[in-house]
Write a protein that holds these residues in place. Structure first.
Motif, mmCIF file in Angstrom:
data_model
loop_
_atom_site.group_PDB
_atom_site.id
_atom_site.type_symbol
_atom_site.label_atom_id
_atom_site.label_comp_id
_atom_site.label_asym_id
_atom_site.label_seq_id
_atom_site.Cartn_x
_atom_site.Cartn_y
_atom_site.Cartn_z
ATOM 1 N N ALA A 49 0.824 -1.044 -0.122
ATOM 2 C CA ALA A 49 -0.088 0.042 -0.097
ATOM 3 C C ALA A 49 0.898 1.277 -0.098
ATOM 4 C CB ALA A 49 -0.954 0.104 1.296
ATOM 5 N N LEU A 50 2.020 1.315 0.760
ATOM 6 C CA LEU A 50 2.743 2.384 0.798
ATOM 7 C C LEU A 50 3.605 2.542 -0.499
ATOM 8 C CD1 LEU A 50 4.390 1.862 4.416
ATOM 9 C CD2 LEU A 50 3.056 3.928 3.507
ATOM 10 N N LEU A 51 3.753 1.648 -1.058
ATOM 11 C CA LEU A 51 4.665 1.487 -2.417
ATOM 12 C C LEU A 51 3.747 2.045 -3.451
ATOM 13 C CD1 LEU A 51 7.147 0.949 -4.301
ATOM 14 C CD2 LEU A 51 6.049 -1.307 -4.686
ATOM 15 N N ALA A 52 2.329 1.835 -3.305
ATOM 16 C CA ALA A 52 1.536 2.133 -4.509
ATOM 17 C C ALA A 52 1.247 3.866 -4.361
ATOM 18 C CB ALA A 52 0.067 1.479 -4.145
ATOM 19 N N GLN A 53 1.356 4.300 -2.933
ATOM 20 C CA GLN A 53 1.257 5.771 -2.867
ATOM 21 C C GLN A 53 2.375 6.364 -3.026
ATOM 22 O OE1 GLN A 53 0.427 5.781 1.543
ATOM 23 N NE2 GLN A 53 -1.792 6.068 1.321
ATOM 24 N N ILE A 54 3.759 5.955 -3.036
ATOM 25 C CA ILE A 54 4.729 6.303 -3.434
ATOM 26 C C ILE A 54 4.838 6.488 -4.905
ATOM 27 C CG2 ILE A 54 7.302 6.209 -3.698
ATOM 28 C CD1 ILE A 54 7.276 4.973 -0.756
ATOM 29 N N CYS A 55 4.669 5.448 -5.698
ATOM 30 C CA CYS A 55 4.448 5.213 -6.809
ATOM 31 C C CYS A 55 3.477 6.275 -7.558
ATOM 32 C CB CYS A 55 4.244 3.945 -7.536
ATOM 33 S SG CYS A 55 5.928 2.885 -7.191
ATOM 34 N N GLY A 56 2.129 6.443 -6.965
ATOM 35 C CA GLY A 56 1.162 7.406 -7.604
ATOM 36 C C GLY A 56 1.610 8.760 -7.363
ATOM 37 N N LEU A 57 2.444 9.063 -6.232
ATOM 38 C CA LEU A 57 3.032 10.516 -6.101
ATOM 39 C C LEU A 57 3.853 10.798 -7.033
ATOM 40 C CD1 LEU A 57 2.909 12.912 -3.921
ATOM 41 C CD2 LEU A 57 4.506 11.837 -2.878
ATOM 42 N N CYS A 58 4.639 9.751 -7.579
ATOM 43 C CA CYS A 58 5.686 10.077 -8.455
ATOM 44 C C CYS A 58 5.182 10.039 -9.846
ATOM 45 C CB CYS A 58 6.788 8.862 -8.413
ATOM 46 S SG CYS A 58 7.794 8.666 -6.819
ATOM 47 N N VAL A 59 4.010 9.291 -9.982
ATOM 48 C CA VAL A 59 3.427 9.305 -11.486
ATOM 49 C C VAL A 59 2.671 10.624 -11.745
ATOM 50 C CG1 VAL A 59 1.541 8.382 -12.620
ATOM 51 C CG2 VAL A 59 3.257 7.042 -11.846
ATOM 52 N N ALA A 60 2.035 11.113 -10.647
ATOM 53 C CA ALA A 60 1.121 12.316 -10.594
ATOM 54 C C ALA A 60 1.818 13.544 -10.732
ATOM 55 C CB ALA A 60 0.240 12.171 -9.295
ATOM 56 N N TYR A 61 2.937 13.505 -9.695
ATOM 57 C CA TYR A 61 3.828 14.769 -9.501
ATOM 58 C C TYR A 61 5.325 14.933 -9.959
ATOM 59 C CZ TYR A 61 -0.617 15.947 -7.211
ATOM 60 O OH TYR A 61 -2.020 15.851 -6.996
ATOM 61 N N GLY A 62 5.590 13.802 -10.497
ATOM 62 C CA GLY A 62 7.083 13.532 -10.903
ATOM 63 C C GLY A 62 7.605 14.669 -11.941
#
Length: 138
Positions: A49-62
Motif C-alpha cells: 500500500a505504501l509503495l502504491a502511494q509512493i509510485c502514485g505520487l511520483c506518477v502524478a507529480y514527478g
C-alpha cells in the motif's frame, strides 16, 4: 550512451552490489511498474500500500517519468538508484539527504510527503527483508 537511451535509464551499478534494502526497493519498484500480474508478487499489507502511494505520487507529480530496467535485469539505472537511495535514506533517518533526493523526483513542495511515505515504506520493507532471511525481497 546512445541517443535513444534516457539518462534516467543509464546503468549506474548492479543489483548484486546494493545493500539488501536498496535492492529490494528497486525490485519492488520494477514489480509495481511492470504489469498488474507482477504487482501480485509484491508483499501484501502496508508495504504494498505504501509503495502504491509512493509510485502514485511520483506518477502524478514527478518531474518526469522514472525510467526503470526490466524485472530480470541485473543492472540498476540512475532513476532506480535515486529511488533506492531515497528509500534507504528516509528509513535510516537521513532526512536531509532523503529530502534532496525526493526533490529530484517530484515537485519540491511534495518532497516532504514523499520522504514521509518513503520512511514508512523503507521501514516496512526492511522488516520484510529481515523476516524473509534473504538478501532481497522476492
Amino acid at each position: 550512451m546512445s541517443a535513444g537511451v534516457s539518462r534516467g535509464g543509464a546503468a549506474v551499478g548492479h543489483l548484486a552490489d546494493l545493500p539488501a534494502l536498496e535492492a529490494s526497493a528497486v525490485h519492488c519498484l520494477r514489480l509495481w511498474s511492470d504489469a498488474p500480474h507482477a504487482r501480485a508478487r509484491l508483499p501484501e499489507g502496508p508495504t504494498s500500500a505504501l509503495l502504491a502511494q509512493i509510485c502514485g505520487l511520483c506518477v502524478a507529480y514527478g518531474r518526469r517519468p522514472l525510467v526503470r530496467h526490466d524485472l530480470g535485469c541485473a543492472c540498476v539505472g540512475a532513476d532506480e538508484a535515486c529511488f533506492a537511495h531515497l528509500i534507504a535514506s528516509a528509513a535510516t533517518g537521513a532526512h536531509e539527504d532523503a529530502l534532496m533526493l525526493a526533490a529530484l523526483i517530484v515537485r519540491p513542495d511534495l518532497a516532504p510527503a514523499l520522504v514521509a511515505l518513503s520512511e514508512q515504506f523503507g521501514l516496512a520493507l526492511q522488516a520484510a527483508v529481515g523476516s524473509a532471511g534473504t538478501r532481497t525481497l522476492h
